[in-house]
Each structure stands twice: as C-alpha cells, then as structure tokens.
Design an enzyme around this catalytic site. Structure first.
Site, PDB file in Angstrom:
ATOM      1  N   SER A 165       0.792  -1.233   0.000  1.00 52.05           N
ATOM      2  CA  SER A 165       0.000   0.000   0.000  1.00 52.05           C
ATOM      3  C   SER A 165       0.823   1.281   0.000  1.00 52.05           C
ATOM      4  CB  SER A 165      -0.946  -0.005   1.191  1.00 52.05           C
ATOM      5  OG  SER A 165      -0.212  -0.073   2.384  1.00 52.05           O
ATOM      6  N   LYS A 197     -12.247  -1.140   2.212  1.00 49.99           N
ATOM      7  CA  LYS A 197     -11.584  -0.260   1.252  1.00 49.99           C
ATOM      8  C   LYS A 197     -12.509  -0.065   0.043  1.00 49.99           C
ATOM      9  CE  LYS A 197      -7.066  -0.749   3.202  1.00 49.99           C
ATOM     10  NZ  LYS A 197      -6.413  -1.884   3.858  1.00 49.99           N
ATOM     11  N   HIS A 246      -5.822  -4.149  -0.799  1.00 46.71           N
ATOM     12  CA  HIS A 246      -5.818  -3.040  -1.756  1.00 46.71           C
ATOM     13  C   HIS A 246      -6.066  -3.505  -3.196  1.00 46.71           C
ATOM     14  CE1 HIS A 246      -4.709   0.511   0.670  1.00 46.71           C
ATOM     15  NE2 HIS A 246      -4.117  -0.378   1.451  1.00 46.71           N
TER      16      HIS A 246
HETATM   17  C1  LIG Z   1      -6.129  -2.154   5.279  1.00 46.96           C
HETATM   18  C2  LIG Z   1      -5.459  -3.446   5.369  1.00 46.96           C
HETATM   19  C3  LIG Z   1      -5.860  -4.394   6.316  1.00 46.96           C
HETATM   20  C4  LIG Z   1      -6.883  -4.084   7.373  1.00 46.96           C
HETATM   21  O1  LIG Z   1      -8.175  -4.065   6.878  1.00 46.96           O
HETATM   22  P1  LIG Z   1      -9.365  -3.567   7.820  1.00 46.96           P
HETATM   23  O2  LIG Z   1     -10.573  -4.118   7.182  1.00 46.96           O
HETATM   24  O3  LIG Z   1      -9.305  -2.065   7.824  1.00 46.96           O
HETATM   25  O4  LIG Z   1      -9.110  -4.132   9.178  1.00 46.96           O
HETATM   26  C5  LIG Z   1      -5.262  -5.632   6.288  1.00 46.96           C
HETATM   27  N1  LIG Z   1      -4.288  -5.918   5.398  1.00 46.96           N
HETATM   28  C6  LIG Z   1      -3.857  -5.027   4.484  1.00 46.96           C
HETATM   29  C7  LIG Z   1      -2.792  -5.405   3.512  1.00 46.96           C
HETATM   30  C8  LIG Z   1      -4.426  -3.747   4.451  1.00 46.96           C
HETATM   31  O5  LIG Z   1      -4.002  -2.861   3.560  1.00 46.96           O
END
Ligand SMILES: *Cc1c(COP(=O)(O)O)cnc(C)c1O
Length: 395
Positions: A183, A242, A211
């Site tokens: 990310s 997301k 992502h």
């Molecule tokens: C954002 C993210 C998470 C966490 O996701 P949530 O649903 O906000 O808990 C886990 N792994 C990765 C790679 C992320 O980018």
C-alpha cells in the site's frame, strides 16, 4: 513494576518532540471525494474509498431495508447465535464473485489475518514465509502463531527461493503470506512466481488482497483473477473496508479450508459477527461490482491521470502499478510541511514517513477514487503545483 502514568506522559512528550505524535483530523460529514473538516470543504486524497461507495445511496438504502427486517446487532458470536441469513448470503455471493468454493466473513481485514494465519500454521515446528513489507496485521497474526517466521526481502524471488531451499527439510506445516498490493508504493506482489515456488516446495499460499479487492482483476475480482491463478492460491484474505466502502474481512478458498477456519479461527469463535448494516451495505456493494466495471475503470483512469499530471510537473511518483500514487518528497519534516500547505490549499492528503516507509522517502500518498471528477483532479494538480513551487521542489 507498576505502570506509572508519568512513564506514559514522558513517552507521549517525547513522541511530540520528535514529531511522531499523530493528530487525527475529524470529518464532519460523510466520506467522499470532498469532505468537511473544521467547517471547510477539502478535496479528499487520502481515503481507501476507491470506488466512492462509502456514501453511495444504494448502500444507504439497502441498510435502511435490512435494519427494518433484521434490526441492528448480531447479538452473539456467530457460532452461538450471531449468524443471520444476510451473513450466509454475503459469504455465498463473495465466494461466487471471487470464483472460490467458499468464503468466511469476519469483522475486519485485520481480524481476517488473525483468523487465517495462526489457524493454518499454529505450531512450533511450522514455518511462515513473510514478505518484509507485509502489513502490520500480517505481522501481528504471525506473532500469534508459534511457528518460526522466515522473512524474505520485499518481492525478492531469489531470496525467497534460497530460504525455501534452506528450510526444505522442515517437517511441520509451511505457509507463505504476502500483501497482494503493497500500500505504500502501490506495487503488486509477484504472485505467479510465488505460486510456482510454493507449489514446488509444498507451501500453502495466503495473499492479503486488501488493496486489490475491487481494484485489480476483471471488475475488481482481485489479484488472483488479475493473474489468472484461480485454484492455485489457498486463501485470499480481503477487506470490505476499502473498495467495498463498508467494513468487514473475508477469507476465501477451498471449501475444506474455509470449513476448517469456521470451526477453529478465534476471531470467528470469540468475537461477534458483523452488524446487519455492515452486511447489508456489503451486499449492495457487491451487486454494484457484479453489475458493471464502470467504477473500477474510472478509478484506474483517475489514477493514470493524476500520475501523468504530477509527473509532468516534475514530481517523482515511484513505481506504482495501481491507482495508489506516492509523491516522494524526501525528508519527513518536508513531507509534513507539504501536507500542511496542501491542506491550506484545500487538499487533504496525509504525509507518510519513517518507520512506515524507509528514511529519506517520506511522501504524500495520494489516493484517488472513482468519485473524483476531472475538475477535482485538476484542482488537486493545481494545489500540488503551487505548493511544490513554493517549497522549491519543482521548477
Ligand atoms: C487495510 C489493510 C488491512 C486491514 O483491513 P481492515 O478491514 O481495515 O481491518 C489488512 N491488510 C492489508 C494489507 C491492508 O491494507
């Protein structure tokens, strides 16, 4: 030793002195292309609301209807009394969307990693191969296992191959876990090579596609679809917070693996289910994704436009392969100052510095959304241009 408040105060003070103390801005209305902060509308370039679904009227209406039928709370952990028909429908439809046999939905992407990794490789004598830039939730999930963690250099396939060879005699379970999209830089894991190597060494593959969900692959079906690796990745971890614009985590894969997780994963056994509004909104988001790839296309187009325009101005935007657009500034203090001035110019974009990214590569990470219009992007580019010139970063 007792924990004294003074110790905590001292540490907070020291974080403030070093500029590491985070202050969080508060949105006074919905998440969207523009947000209201301190009574002012600013262009939002830092959310993960890739497809603009956070405040989509179709999601809001689906929530209204579902709450009328099912109420709000799940009432218990799923294994006791917290599973309702919408939870089952969401899992069935997510599995179909991903092209897997089954799916398990948990409370968040973070919880999904805690559900998958320590459950599939729990014991001393097990091995977990982990990319050195994996997300914090993967690192914490690895810590919850008694397995030995073998870190390999970021996307370094030679290093991974070497480490697989060195540990080939291990008799326990072996699991590899990697982010799908990293990310901070927007680069994509070299999944085809990872899968080949893991098949040759009998290693389970878990990819965290937080992502990539709703971004990569046909109509946003994710990294496995992007590379055409259906059936060769054991578990796809995803988040519904997301691109889906809601909240929730998902693990999808073969029916046996998902059945096992359902029986054994602690976030499923000991933490209550997603709420009815979450599930209903996720179902509506899924319908939108199934019906058309219009939003996904728009997201990519916006990402390409922003990268091109910022590049033309003379900014360095890294090696991103996704809509994530890092604008490399250099020192942490400069990146922070850049972010503050952007905000004054009406653009909300957070600075990211060490330890989240390597020293000297502090950056503004610009996150476009399908919700941004051409005018919005032009406004953003104008703000980057004027702040960049003011700070002497571009000519
Ligand atoms: C954002 C993210 C998470 C966490 O996701 P949530 O649903 O906000 O808990 C886990 N792994 C990765 C790679 C992320 O980018």
């Amino acid at each position: 030793m007792t924990l004294s408040l003074q110790v905590l105060r001292d540490e907070l003070e020291s974080m403030k002195e070093k500029g590491l103390y985070g202050t969080i801005r508060t949105l006074e209305g919905p998440q969207g292309a523009w947000v209201t902060i301190e009574g002012r509308k600013v262009l939002n370039l830092c959310s993960n609301n890739y497809l603009g679904l956070c405040n989509d009227p179709r999601l809001v209406e689906a929530v209204r209807v579902a709450v009328g039928r099912f109420g709000v709370g799940p009432g218990a952990v799923r294994t006791i009394a917290g599973t309702m028909t919408p939870h089952i429908e969401l899992e069935r439809r997510l599995a179909a969307f991903k092209g897997t046999e089954a799916a398990l939905v948990v409370q968040s992407g973070f919880c999904a990693n805690l559900a998958v990794i320590p459950t599939l490789a729990p014991a001393e004598g097990d091995l977990i191969y982990s990319d050195s830039l994996n997300h914090a939730s993967i690192i914490d999930a690895c810590r919850l296992s008694r397995a030995r963690v073998v870190r390999y250099g970021h996307s370094d396939m030679d290093d991974l191959r070497r480490k697989l060879e060195e540990t080939r005699d291990g008799t326990g379970r072996k699991l590899l876990v990697t982010d799908g999209v990293f990310s901070m830089d927007g680069d994509v894991a070299r999944l085809p090579e990872i899968v080949d190597l893991c098949e040759a060494h009998g290693v389970i593959v878990v990819v965290d596609d937080a992502h990539g969900e709703g971004v990569l692959g046909r109509g946003g079906r994710g990294i496995v679809d992007h590379f055409g690796l259906h059936g060769r990745v054991d578990v796809e971890v995803g988040t519904l917070s997301k691109a889906f614009g809601v909240m929730g985590g998902v693990a999808s894969g073969r029916a046996t693996v998902i059945d096992y997780l359902r029986q054994k994963a602690r976030p499923n056994l000991f933490s209550s289910a997603l709420t009815v509004p979450d599930v209903a909104a996720n179902l509506a988001a899924l319908t939108i994704l199934e019906e058309s790839d219009e939003l996904v296309q728009r997201l990519w187009e916006n990402g390409r436009t922003l990268k091109r325009e910022l590049g033309t101005l003379g900014f360095t935007t890294g090696e991103s392969e996704t809509p994530i657009t890092p604008v490399i500034i250099g020192e942490a203090a400069s990146a922070k100052a850049f972010s503050v001035r952007l905000f004054e110019a009406g653009v909300f974009a957070t600075a990211i510095a060490f330890p989240t990214v390597p020293k000297g590569t502090a950056r503004i990470r610009a996150m476009v959304s399908a919700a941004h219009s051409d005018d919005d992007l032009a406004f953003a580019v104008e703000a980057f241009a004027s702040v960049g010139r003011e700070m002497g970063l571009i000519g």
